[in-house]
Design an enzyme around this catalytic site. Structure first.
Site, mmCIF file in Angstrom:
data_model
loop_
_atom_site.group_PDB
_atom_site.id
_atom_site.type_symbol
_atom_site.label_atom_id
_atom_site.label_comp_id
_atom_site.label_asym_id
_atom_site.label_seq_id
_atom_site.Cartn_x
_atom_site.Cartn_y
_atom_site.Cartn_z
ATOM 1 N N ASP A 37 0.808 -1.217 0.000
ATOM 2 C CA ASP A 37 0.000 0.000 0.000
ATOM 3 C C ASP A 37 0.851 1.281 0.000
ATOM 4 O O ASP A 37 0.655 2.167 0.860
ATOM 5 C CB ASP A 37 -0.926 0.026 1.241
ATOM 6 C CG ASP A 37 -1.722 -1.257 1.401
ATOM 7 O OD1 ASP A 37 -2.146 -1.830 0.387
ATOM 8 O OD2 ASP A 37 -1.945 -1.664 2.563
ATOM 9 N N GLU A 47 -11.433 -0.367 -3.495
ATOM 10 C CA GLU A 47 -10.649 0.189 -2.384
ATOM 11 C C GLU A 47 -9.444 0.934 -2.946
ATOM 12 O O GLU A 47 -9.245 0.999 -4.155
ATOM 13 C CB GLU A 47 -10.183 -0.916 -1.430
ATOM 14 C CG GLU A 47 -9.245 -1.923 -2.062
ATOM 15 C CD GLU A 47 -8.860 -3.083 -1.157
ATOM 16 O OE1 GLU A 47 -9.333 -3.157 -0.014
ATOM 17 O OE2 GLU A 47 -8.072 -3.929 -1.614
HETATM 18 O O1 FUB Z 1 -3.181 -3.662 3.430
HETATM 19 C C1 FUB Z 1 -4.480 -3.962 3.884
HETATM 20 C C2 FUB Z 1 -5.479 -3.673 2.824
HETATM 21 O O2 FUB Z 1 -5.185 -4.450 1.669
HETATM 22 C C3 FUB Z 1 -5.482 -2.267 2.315
HETATM 23 O O3 FUB Z 1 -6.071 -1.351 3.188
HETATM 24 C C4 FUB Z 1 -6.170 -2.461 1.028
HETATM 25 O O4 FUB Z 1 -6.115 -1.378 0.159
HETATM 26 C C5 FUB Z 1 -5.459 -3.696 0.499
HETATM 27 O O5 FUB Z 1 -4.242 -3.373 -0.120
#
Ligand code: FUB
Length: 329
Positions: A19, A226
């Site tokens: 991320d 997301e």
């Molecule tokens: O790293 C945890 C979660 O996985 C993140 O918040 C999402 O965007 C995905 O990458």
């Protein structure tokens, strides 16, 4: 002597990272990643395997210099309101202060967004005692616009709980919309001048097709899942995000930072691992995509590594799709 990072290769290998939110501060590139824990517990769709407990900050002076790991800059135990899962963070600079925005579950198991501050881009960061009032879900990304107004974008489906906030309050058993209904959009809020609160309740961003029709919940190639990121290029706001189940990074553009955004296309083809998450930053006269995959652990979804590659625009402002595994490697 440590070597410089190579495109499409892990930035660091001594810890698992994911991320990546990249920014240019004080003439260097600072990367704010999640710090994946090295464990072998089972995975589920709720994302319980992403049980991160702290943040590190990485930096490079330029692409010919080695990566510096500035060490642990914030730990879960120092955040009074948070119980677990320090997921994807972002940083911002304003008021001579560096802000680290991050999601975590509160003591009721509900994801909230917090802020921590520092006088250095490399931290350490000092967390606020409580989460941002009215905040929820995951994956905050902050844009400080040219007029100095700051916007925070956030939200994630499934483990990120965004489905549960469709009415404005937390409904624990809420499901997503019907497949032929408009998809759930990410949220945006203007941040207060001191960057610690929302100016007003977050609003839902509408992502539409070229005819202005909302992208539907069943359109997994294009619907928001997301990992929002917003950058500006030639007067347009580019909202890029992960499609989740289709594992691609895609983007939409708007003249307005609050949207609606018009869907444009794919930025990054699927990477090794379930998640894909990124940031886009200009350094000198070039643009770069920072992203992650699970190649360092040979495909374990929660043991990821941050990478970078150059990003190119076409003359009409569209972004050229990137293959994370070019044949020359
Ligand atoms: O790293 C945890 C979660 O996985 C993140 O918040 C999402 O965007 C995905 O990458």
């Amino acid at each position: 002597m440590k070597s410089s990072p190579q495109p499409n290769q892990p930035l660091v290998t001594h810890i698992y990272t994911a991320d990546p939110s990249a920014h240019v501060y004080e003439g260097k590139i600072y990367i704010y990643p999640s710090h994946d824990l090295d464990h072998d517990e089972p995975s589920n769709d709720n994302g319980d395997q992403y049980k991160m407990e702290d943040y590190h900050v990485l930096s490079i002076d330029n692409f010919d210099s080695p990566v510096t790991d500035h060490g642990q800059v914030l730990h879960l135990k120092d955040i009074p309101w948070a119980s677990k899962q320090l997921w994807a963070p972002d940083a911002a600079y304003k008021n001579n202060t560096y802000y680290l925005f991050f999601p975590a579950r509160d003591h009721d198991g509900i994801f909230r967004l917090g802020v921590a501050t520092s006088d250095s881009p490399a931290g350490p960061f000092n967390p606020q005692p409580d989460y941002i009032p009215g905040s929820y879900s995951i994956d905050p990304a902050v844009l400080v616009d040219e007029d100095n107004q700051s916007y925070i974008y956030f939200g994630g489906l499934w483990g990120g709980q965004l489905e549960k906030w469709q009415t404005g309050t937390f409904v624990p058993d809420a499901e997503g919309p019907a497949l032929d209904a408009p998809a759930i959009g990410p949220r945006v809020a203007r941040l207060s001048e001191d960057m610690l609160t929302f100016q007003a309740e977050p609003t839902e961003i509408s992502i539409v097709d070229e005819e202005g029709k909302p992208i539907l919940a069943g359109d997994e190639d294009r619907r928001y899942f997301e990992g929002p990121w917003v950058h500006k290029y030639n007067g347009y706001y580019y909202l890029s995000y992960s499609t989740g189940t289709k594992h691609t990074l895609v983007y939409a553009i708007s003249k307005n930072p609050m949207g609606p955004f018009t869907f444009k296309g794919e930025i990054l083809s699927p990477v090794i691992g379930w998640t894909t998450h990124h940031s886009i930053v200009q350094f000198g006269d070039k643009w770069y995509l920072f992203y992650h995959d699970s190649s360092l652990s040979e495909g374990v979804n929660h043991k990821r590594c941050v990478k970078y590659t150059e990003l190119q625009y076409n003359a009409d402002g569209t972004i050229q799709r990137i293959d994370p595994y070019p044949a020359s490697e």
